[in-house]
Scaffold this motif. Structure first.
Motif, PDB file in Angstrom:
ATOM      1  N   ASP A  62       0.817  -1.215   0.000  1.00  0.00           N
ATOM      2  CA  ASP A  62       0.000   0.000   0.000  1.00  0.00           C
ATOM      3  C   ASP A  62       0.851   1.266   0.000  1.00  0.00           C
ATOM      4  OD1 ASP A  62       1.015   0.089   2.526  1.00  0.00           O
ATOM      5  OD2 ASP A  62      -0.906  -0.213   3.564  1.00  0.00           O
ATOM      6  N   GLU A  63       2.183   1.076   0.040  1.00  0.00           N
ATOM      7  CA  GLU A  63       3.149   2.171  -0.065  1.00  0.00           C
ATOM      8  C   GLU A  63       2.939   3.227   1.013  1.00  0.00           C
ATOM      9  OE1 GLU A  63       3.326   3.701  -4.017  1.00  0.00           O
ATOM     10  OE2 GLU A  63       3.084   1.721  -4.928  1.00  0.00           O
ATOM     11  N   GLY A  64       2.536   2.783   2.188  1.00  0.00           N
ATOM     12  CA  GLY A  64       2.406   3.711   3.298  1.00  0.00           C
ATOM     13  C   GLY A  64       3.753   4.198   3.792  1.00  0.00           C
ATOM     14  N   ARG A  65       3.803   5.394   4.213  1.00  0.00           N
ATOM     15  CA  ARG A  65       5.051   5.999   4.688  1.00  0.00           C
ATOM     16  C   ARG A  65       4.876   6.433   6.142  1.00  0.00           C
ATOM     17  NH1 ARG A  65       8.892   6.329   0.307  1.00  0.00           N
ATOM     18  NH2 ARG A  65       7.730   5.566  -1.496  1.00  0.00           N
ATOM     19  N   PRO A  66       5.833   6.240   7.024  1.00  0.00           N
ATOM     20  CA  PRO A  66       7.151   5.660   6.741  1.00  0.00           C
ATOM     21  C   PRO A  66       7.143   4.142   6.660  1.00  0.00           C
ATOM     22  CG  PRO A  66       7.000   6.227   9.039  1.00  0.00           C
ATOM     23  CD  PRO A  66       5.717   6.703   8.412  1.00  0.00           C
TER      24      PRO A  66
END
Length: 663
Positions: free
Chosen positions: A39-43
């Motif tokens: 889901d490319e969540g950051r960090p």
């Protein structure tokens, strides 16, 4: 209910279009390894949070589309030069490691101080009888060929997005990449480059075909662009360590680990710390060497020899106490050379030449006989870099021995005399039979006379077109211009005449060879004949050797092999003038080479001077007063019998707890 009374409205509603599944290329490394959508969540993405993994996002590389074969027809719009540059750039991207396709395991903390396996107990160290000399072959043969890119399969988008994965194999504490054999990059392309980066033609990051770790790529860069140039005499068409040793790393991780260890140790001595310690790479190279030897039937002879020789360079550079690892490695190299077929390629010839150099230097350093038999006269021919022209100003210069190639058989026999003298002394002290003592004494006298005569006759073989334009004046310590008539062969000399830079380099190599000759005289007179330090012959050759050492560093040529003649002459220096020459030469060599054995040797020389001056002052005081004679004799006995017993510098190094190999 009456169906006729039911009013129904029928209609069709279009369903919203289904969003197509797209594989994200910007996902984290953990999701890529699991082949799951990120889901490319950051960090941190949700999957890494759920599994407690470290979430790492790598730089997004440009997408490669399916491309046509590189084998274009004559009607192609791409020029031949463009095709060549394209094929070079694709060697790393299409046939190297793709960081997007598979991610290496995270680095773990490793104990750098674990001990290497005890190889001294294995048959690796049991050297058989000395190996005979091997004939040289033409060094211009091409050892590697470029892969045919025209038949290579193209990578698809799916392969780029994760369909192709490299297999990672972990051995003990080191992680290496295991690739199919056709995917190894051809390192022959980096061979001809003597100065700049071997991967200058390729896209950055440089040296990525060796390793994906930036700190290790920096070590390869240091080895190629700094260290390899400090330990050779000749590289007009390329550096032999880059041409012959570096290509072996494509199959052998021990060779690469030995290169990492050597480069890291050289940087550490200069105060530059790497993320991984040199001792870690050294232990990995030792363990890999043991595995290569266990499967010697399947291993390449050159890989084993290259690993051993690089480890010898490492031990000489590191100088850890009174270690005998150099002798152990030399015995192992001799065993490999004797139990495997004779060399048939330039790499084997070069590695054997490196062995011969360190075999003699270690013998002179440790006061023992060489392990190998002395080469016959005319056996050692100058070994050039690959592709070197036959008509070259450096044609008589050897890659590792300089202009001392024909002197080396004499130096080899000189290094074995000390053991012959020790046998004679042991026979005398043990009250052996008179006939045995007479035989040993006759053999020692005949050998020393033959060596002295050979040293007196020897002169460096000058390359065509080169004549030294200076002579060393031992009285004024200046270099006087002289007019030489050495030129010959008519107009050919104009074609082969060296440039200004080549002349300076040749002068440095020439002075280096003469320094070896005069220091050999000093070694013969002091260590074998037992002459006093003040003897005229000792001081004459000491002075001339130091003059040639100073001239070598003055011309700023190769200094990698200068330590032994400089050390031998410096230890016997008496006058302030000679000691000033020695200090000047040591300072420049230490600054140029940046190696620990040079610093240790200089420390020993200064201690030798201090003790020698102390003995002379005590002896002089004793000569002025009768009662002081006994005190002067006792002081000299306490400081070491410098005139008839063990060399003072050997006693000093033993008391300092160090053993220096002067290579």
């Amino acid at each position: 209910m009456d169906p006729a009374g039911v009013k129904m409205l029928l209609y069709t509603r279009l369903a919203p279009p289904k969003e197509p599944k797209r594989r994200s290329r910007a996902g984290c490394t953990f999701c890529k390894e699991k082949k799951k959508k990120c889901d490319e969540g950051r960090p941190q993405c949700s999957r890494c949070v759920e599994h407690g993994a470290t979430c790492i996002y790598e730089a997004l590389r440009p997408r490669r589309r399916r491309k046509a074969s590189l084998a274009t027809s004559s009607s192609s719009t791409i020029s031949s030069n463009d095709s060549h540059r394209l094929s070079l750039s694709r060697r790393l991207s299409d046939f190297g490691y793709d960081s997007d396709s598979a991610s290496p395991p995270e680095s773990t903390e490793v104990d750098y101080m674990f001990s290497p396996p005890d190889l001294h107990q294995s048959t690796y160290w049991n050297a058989p009888s000395p190996t005979p000399s091997h004939p040289l072959i033409s060094p211009t043969e091409s050892l590697f060929t470029l892969p045919d890119l025209s038949h290579a399969e193209e990578l698809t988008e799916d392969a780029e997005d994760g369909g192709v994965a490299e297999s990672w194999t972990t051995y003990t504490a080191v992680t290496t990449v295991s690739r199919p054999r056709p995917y190894y990059p051809d390192l022959a392309m980096i061979a001809p480059c003597p100065v700049t980066s071997p991967l200058f033609e390729f896209h950055s990051p440089a040296f990525s075909e060796f390793t994906d770790r930036p700190n290790r790529r920096a070590l390869v860069d240091h080895f190629c662009n700094i260290l390899s140039h400090l330990i050779v005499f000749r590289e007009e068409s390329g550096n032999p360590f880059q041409q012959l040793v570096l290509p072996l790393t494509r199959q052998s991780s021990p060779v690469l680990n030995a290169i990492f260890a050597l480069a890291s140790a050289h940087l550490e001595y200069r105060g530059i710390q790497n993320e991984e310690h040199s001792l870690f790479f050294h232990n990995q190279a030792i363990q890999g060497l043991g595995r290569l030897i266990e499967q010697s039937a399947k291993s390449n002879r050159n890989e084993i020899l290259a690993t051993i020789m690089l480890l010898i360079y490492y031990e000489v550079l590191v100088q850890r106490g009174r270690s005998n690892l150099v002798d152990g490695h030399l015995k192992g190299a001799l065993t490999i050379m004797c139990t495997t077929p004779e060399p048939s390629d330039s790499t084997s010839i070069f590695l054997e030449r490196a062995f011969r150099f360190y075999d003699v230097i270690a013998a002179l350093s440790n006061g023992r006989a060489p392990l190998s038999a002395a080469p016959t006269a005319g056996c050692l021919m100058p070994f050039p870099p690959l592709g070197a022209p036959i008509a070259s100003p450096l044609s008589n210069v050897d890659t590792l021995l300089g202009m001392a190639t024909t002197l080396w058989p004499i130096i080899h026999r000189l290094s074995s005399i000390v053991t012959l003298k020790s046998d004679l002394q042991a026979a005398i002290w043990s009250n052996a039979s008179a006939s045995k003592i007479a035989v040993l004494r006759t053999e020692l006298e005949a050998t020393t006379q033959a060596i002295e005569a050979a040293l007196s006759r020897w002169q460096p073989q000058l390359p065509p077109g080169f004549a030294p334009d200076e002579e060393v004046d031992q009285k004024t310590n200046k270099t006087d211009k002289v007019h030489s008539t050495h030129l010959s062969h008519g107009s050919k000399i104009d074609v082969m005449s060296p440039t200004v830079a080549e002349r300076s380099r040749l002068h440095s190599i020439w002075h280096n060879a003469l320094a070896y000759r005069h220091s050999a005289f000093v070694y013969l007179y002091r260590s074998v004949h037992g002459y006093r330090r003040s003897h005229r012959a000792v001081q004459e050759h000491t002075h001339r050797s130091l003059l040639h050492c100073a001239a070598t560093v003055k011309h700023e040529g190769p200094m990698g092999a200068l330590l032994w003649p400089l050390f031998v002459a410096a230890c016997e220096a008496v006058t302030e003038n000679d000691r000033g020459l020695a200090e000047q030469a040591f300072e420049k060599v230490k600054k140029r080479q940046g190696m620990r054995n040079i610093e240790r040797a200089w420390e020993i020389v200064r201690e030798v001077w201090e003790r020698a001056d102390r003995v002379e002052s005590v002896a002089g005081a004793g000569a002025g007063a009768g009662a002081g004679v006994d005190r002067g004799a006792k002081e000299q006995e306490k400081l070491g019998d410098m005139e008839t017993g063990e060399d003072l510098w050997r006693q000093v190094s033993r008391e300092m707890g160090v053993s220096v190999v002067f290579g």
